[in-house]
Design an enzyme around this catalytic site. Structure first.
Site, short mmCIF file in Angstrom:
data_model
loop_
_atom_site.label_atom_id
_atom_site.label_comp_id
_atom_site.label_asym_id
_atom_site.label_seq_id
_atom_site.Cartn_x
_atom_site.Cartn_y
_atom_site.Cartn_z
N LEU A 33 15.99 -1.29 15.59
CA LEU A 33 14.77 -1.90 16.14
C LEU A 33 15.06 -2.49 17.52
CD1 LEU A 33 13.86 -3.48 12.72
CD2 LEU A 33 12.53 -1.70 13.89
N PRO A 34 13.99 -2.78 18.30
CA PRO A 34 14.22 -3.20 19.68
C PRO A 34 15.00 -4.52 19.84
CG PRO A 34 11.94 -2.48 19.39
CD PRO A 34 12.57 -2.54 18.03
N THR A 92 20.53 -3.96 18.76
CA THR A 92 21.27 -4.96 19.54
C THR A 92 20.45 -6.23 19.55
OG1 THR A 92 22.16 -3.22 20.97
CG2 THR A 92 22.32 -5.49 21.76
N LYS A 131 28.97 -6.06 21.49
CA LYS A 131 27.95 -5.22 22.14
C LYS A 131 27.37 -5.91 23.37
CE LYS A 131 24.72 -2.13 22.74
NZ LYS A 131 25.04 -0.88 23.42
N LYS A 156 16.79 -7.58 28.01
CA LYS A 156 16.98 -8.33 26.76
C LYS A 156 18.48 -8.57 26.50
CE LYS A 156 17.53 -5.80 23.41
NZ LYS A 156 18.18 -5.08 22.35
#
Ligand code: NAD
Length: 297
Positions: A65-66, A96, A171, A246
């Site tokens: 998912l975003p 992420t 990440k 983001k």
């Protein structure tokens, strides 16, 4: 063969899920986009009407998912899937997101007797399609081994970063470096081009010189230099500017929380914010070169 629920079939999730289909896993999928669902239906996956329906009886639940708020909503929201997941299932979130969100969802899963791994990926959409992603895992080693066969159908390298949330921290560090490298690569290519160099020739020179980096080798931001990257298809597909923004925001939060200096990460975040404000939020992140050369708009 194990049953897998896969939720989130965007630029990354769809090719990852397709590789699981190819590996003969029985897939039950859900996304808010009907187009994304059709792609998986064509590959033999079972399309579900809701995320809750998708996870029923699944041995593995995978989400792609975003951002943090989507993951929190899908697992813990009013229509959240956590109560519907089978007792024996393993949860693998490949999105992420903030390490704190990964820990919050994992704690809620643990309270239900379920295990969860954070398993963000690197390798881009090309890596997702080729099944060569790198996974950075946070969670228990025993759960990593349970996940390994499934992850191996989507990627070729699996790292154990540490406890739950550690995959996300790894990440975030990687993507901050990627953003810095992309801005620097765009800046250098544009400098060469405005001074009369062919971007293809300059790219070859820098690939074999001390400026060599991943963006030059796999993701050149100058249109036409590499045939199958977003720069050569008007910056469509790939990794969105707003997703990079983001991730740089997550880096900023992590830096603030632990008093780390990230001057280049912050400059890069501001450049991507300006780029998004200029209307490029949904373009691939290599389009940052447009801020250096408006002829590439
Ligand atoms: P995307 O925007 O292309 O896809 C996200 C998908 O999630 C969309 O199809 C959307 O409809 C779906 N979705 C959103 N809310 C949902 C909900 N409540 N229920 C079901 N589906 C929902 O994003 P992407 O590029 O595939 O990236 C996904 C994640 O992977 C992000 O966290 C991103 O930072 C990370 N990532 C992306 C790349 C890349 O190159 N694109 C590389 C590595 C990691």
């Amino acid at each position: 063969m194990s049953h897998i629920a896969f939720i989130g079939l965007g630029n990354m999730g769809a090719p990852m899920a397709l590789n699981l289909c190819k590996a003969n896993y029985a897939l039950r999928v859900f996304d808010l986009s009907a187009v994304a669902l059709q792609t998986l239906a064509d590959a033999g996956a079972t399309v579900c009407d809701s995320a809750q329906q998708a996870v029923q009886d699944a041995d593995y639940v995978i989400t792609m998912l975003p951002a943090s708020r989507h993951v929190e909503e899908v697992y813990l929201g009013a229509q959240g899937i956590l109560p519907s997941i089978a007792d024996h299932a393993l949860i693998i979130d490949c999105s992420t997101i903030a390490p704190q969100t990964a820990q919050k969802v994992a704690q809620a899963a643990n309270a239900r007797g379920l295990s969860m791994l954070d398993a963000p990926v690197s390798g881009g959409t090309a890596g997702a399609q080729a099944g060569t992603l790198t996974f950075m895992l946070g969670g228990a080693v025993a759960e990593l081994e349970r996940a390994r066969p499934v992850l191996s159908a989507m990627g070729k390298t699996i790292f154990h970063a540490g406890a739950v949330g550690a995959g996300q921290t790894a990440k975030i560090c990687n993507n901050m470096l990627l953003g810095i490298l992309m801005v620097g690569t765009a800046e250098a290519l544009n400098l060469g081009v405005v001074n009369g160099l062919d971007p293809q020739v300059l790219s070859e020179i820098m690939k074999s010189s001390s400026g060599s980096n991943w963006a030059l080798h796999h993701y050149n931001p100058y249109p036409g230099v590499m045939p199958s990257v977003p720069a050569s298809r008007h910056y469509t597909g790939g990794f969105g500017v707003d997703l990079m923004r983001k991730d740089l925001g997550l880096a900023a939060e992590s830096a603030l929380a632990n008093n780390a200096a990230i001057p280049l990460g912050e400059l890069t975040r501001h450049l991507y914010t300006l780029h998004s404000q200029a209307g490029a939020g949904s373009l691939d992140f290599s389009s940052i070169i447009q801020r250096f050369n408006t002829a590439l708009l």
